[in-house]
Design a protein around this motif. Structure first.
Motif, PDB file in Angstrom:
ATOM      1  N   LEU A   8       9.422  -2.502  -5.812  1.00 38.43           N
ATOM      2  CA  LEU A   8       8.873  -1.936  -4.583  1.00 38.43           C
ATOM      3  C   LEU A   8       7.520  -2.581  -4.332  1.00 38.43           C
ATOM      4  N   ASP A   9       7.463  -3.445  -3.333  1.00 31.66           N
ATOM      5  CA  ASP A   9       6.245  -4.163  -2.981  1.00 31.66           C
ATOM      6  C   ASP A   9       5.731  -3.619  -1.651  1.00 31.66           C
ATOM      7  N   LEU A  10       4.696  -2.816  -1.722  1.00 35.63           N
ATOM      8  CA  LEU A  10       4.062  -2.250  -0.525  1.00 35.63           C
ATOM      9  C   LEU A  10       2.664  -2.831  -0.340  1.00 35.63           C
ATOM     10  N   SER A  11       2.448  -4.020  -0.869  1.00 38.59           N
ATOM     11  CA  SER A  11       1.126  -4.639  -0.825  1.00 38.59           C
ATOM     12  C   SER A  11       0.715  -5.006   0.595  1.00 38.59           C
ATOM     13  N   ASN A  12      -0.598  -4.917   0.836  1.00 33.47           N
ATOM     14  CA  ASN A  12      -1.230  -5.342   2.089  1.00 33.47           C
ATOM     15  C   ASN A  12      -0.629  -4.682   3.327  1.00 33.47           C
ATOM     16  N   ASN A  13      -0.348  -3.402   3.236  1.00 31.71           N
ATOM     17  CA  ASN A  13       0.183  -2.654   4.371  1.00 31.71           C
ATOM     18  C   ASN A  13      -0.828  -1.667   4.945  1.00 31.71           C
ATOM     19  N   LEU A  29      12.733   1.892 -11.330  1.00 33.47           N
ATOM     20  CA  LEU A  29      11.675   1.029 -10.807  1.00 33.47           C
ATOM     21  C   LEU A  29      11.015   0.259 -11.944  1.00 33.47           C
ATOM     22  N   GLN A  30      10.979  -1.067 -11.802  1.00 37.40           N
ATOM     23  CA  GLN A  30      10.383  -1.938 -12.812  1.00 37.40           C
ATOM     24  C   GLN A  30       9.081  -2.564 -12.334  1.00 37.40           C
ATOM     25  N   VAL A  31       8.966  -2.790 -11.012  1.00 37.76           N
ATOM     26  CA  VAL A  31       7.779  -3.433 -10.448  1.00 37.76           C
ATOM     27  C   VAL A  31       7.291  -2.603  -9.270  1.00 37.76           C
ATOM     28  N   LEU A  32       6.013  -2.210  -9.316  1.00 36.73           N
ATOM     29  CA  LEU A  32       5.394  -1.463  -8.226  1.00 36.73           C
ATOM     30  C   LEU A  32       4.091  -2.154  -7.862  1.00 36.73           C
ATOM     31  N   ASP A  33       4.010  -2.661  -6.630  1.00 38.12           N
ATOM     32  CA  ASP A  33       2.809  -3.355  -6.161  1.00 38.12           C
ATOM     33  C   ASP A  33       2.234  -2.589  -4.978  1.00 38.12           C
ATOM     34  N   LEU A  34       1.063  -2.006  -5.189  1.00 36.49           N
ATOM     35  CA  LEU A  34       0.363  -1.263  -4.139  1.00 36.49           C
ATOM     36  C   LEU A  34      -0.956  -1.933  -3.782  1.00 36.49           C
ATOM     37  N   SER A  35      -1.104  -3.213  -4.121  1.00 37.83           N
ATOM     38  CA  SER A  35      -2.360  -3.912  -3.875  1.00 37.83           C
ATOM     39  C   SER A  35      -2.632  -4.067  -2.379  1.00 37.83           C
ATOM     40  N   GLY A  36      -3.916  -4.131  -2.051  1.00 44.06           N
ATOM     41  CA  GLY A  36      -4.310  -4.333  -0.661  1.00 44.06           C
ATOM     42  C   GLY A  36      -4.178  -3.093   0.203  1.00 44.06           C
ATOM     43  N   ASN A  37      -4.215  -1.919  -0.392  1.00 45.50           N
ATOM     44  CA  ASN A  37      -4.135  -0.655   0.342  1.00 45.50           C
ATOM     45  C   ASN A  37      -5.354   0.203   0.012  1.00 45.50           C
ATOM     46  N   ARG A  38      -5.463   1.333   0.607  1.00 40.52           N
ATOM     47  CA  ARG A  38      -6.567   2.275   0.370  1.00 40.52           C
ATOM     48  C   ARG A  38      -5.995   3.619  -0.069  1.00 40.52           C
ATOM     49  N   PHE A  56       2.703  -2.979 -12.813  1.00 36.80           N
ATOM     50  CA  PHE A  56       2.063  -2.110 -11.834  1.00 36.80           C
ATOM     51  C   PHE A  56       0.778  -2.770 -11.372  1.00 36.80           C
ATOM     52  N   CYS A  57       0.634  -2.900 -10.060  1.00 36.52           N
ATOM     53  CA  CYS A  57      -0.554  -3.502  -9.475  1.00 36.52           C
ATOM     54  C   CYS A  57      -1.073  -2.606  -8.361  1.00 36.52           C
ATOM     55  N   ALA A  58      -2.365  -2.309  -8.420  1.00 40.91           N
ATOM     56  CA  ALA A  58      -2.983  -1.509  -7.363  1.00 40.91           C
ATOM     57  C   ALA A  58      -4.423  -1.967  -7.187  1.00 40.91           C
ATOM     58  N   THR A  59      -4.815  -2.208  -5.968  1.00 36.10           N
ATOM     59  CA  THR A  59      -6.201  -2.512  -5.637  1.00 36.10           C
ATOM     60  C   THR A  59      -6.630  -1.539  -4.559  1.00 36.10           C
TER      61      THR A  59
END
Length: 93
Positions: A8-13, A29-38, A56-59
């Motif tokens: 699930l890549d929800l980055s930069n949305n 779920l194996q990969v979760l990318d929430l980078s580029g969000n608030r 897991f990636c989150a910024t």
């Protein structure tokens, strides 16, 4: 239903607000990318239910780090860059 989703890549949305507890329903779920969000309010304790999570990636996330994050035994990659998270890192790291 998305119960079989593995990535699930929800980055930069430009997502904002809190992460829903329902993320824990994504058992495969194996990969979760929430980078580029608030994302606010920190990570929900239900993140510990993502037992298959490997990456897991989150910024831009703020709030607390739940202890349940450290129970993800399959987690290989953790990126928490540019965050305002608070909490304790386990001594085993």
């Amino acid at each position: 239903k998305l119960r079989n989703i593995q990535t699930l890549d929800l980055s930069n949305n430009y997502l904002s607000g809190e992460l829903p507890q329902a993320f824990s329903n994504l058992k495969k779920l194996q990969v979760l990318d929430l980078s580029g969000n608030r994302i606010e309010g920190g990570l929900p304790t239900s993140i510990g239910g993502l037992s298959s999570l490997k990456s897991f990636c989150a910024t831009g996330i703020s709030g607390s780090i739940p202890a349940e994050l450290w129970s993800l035994t399959r987690l290989e990659t953790l990126h928490l860059i540019g965050t305002s998270l608070s909490g304790t890192l386990p001594s085993a790291i």
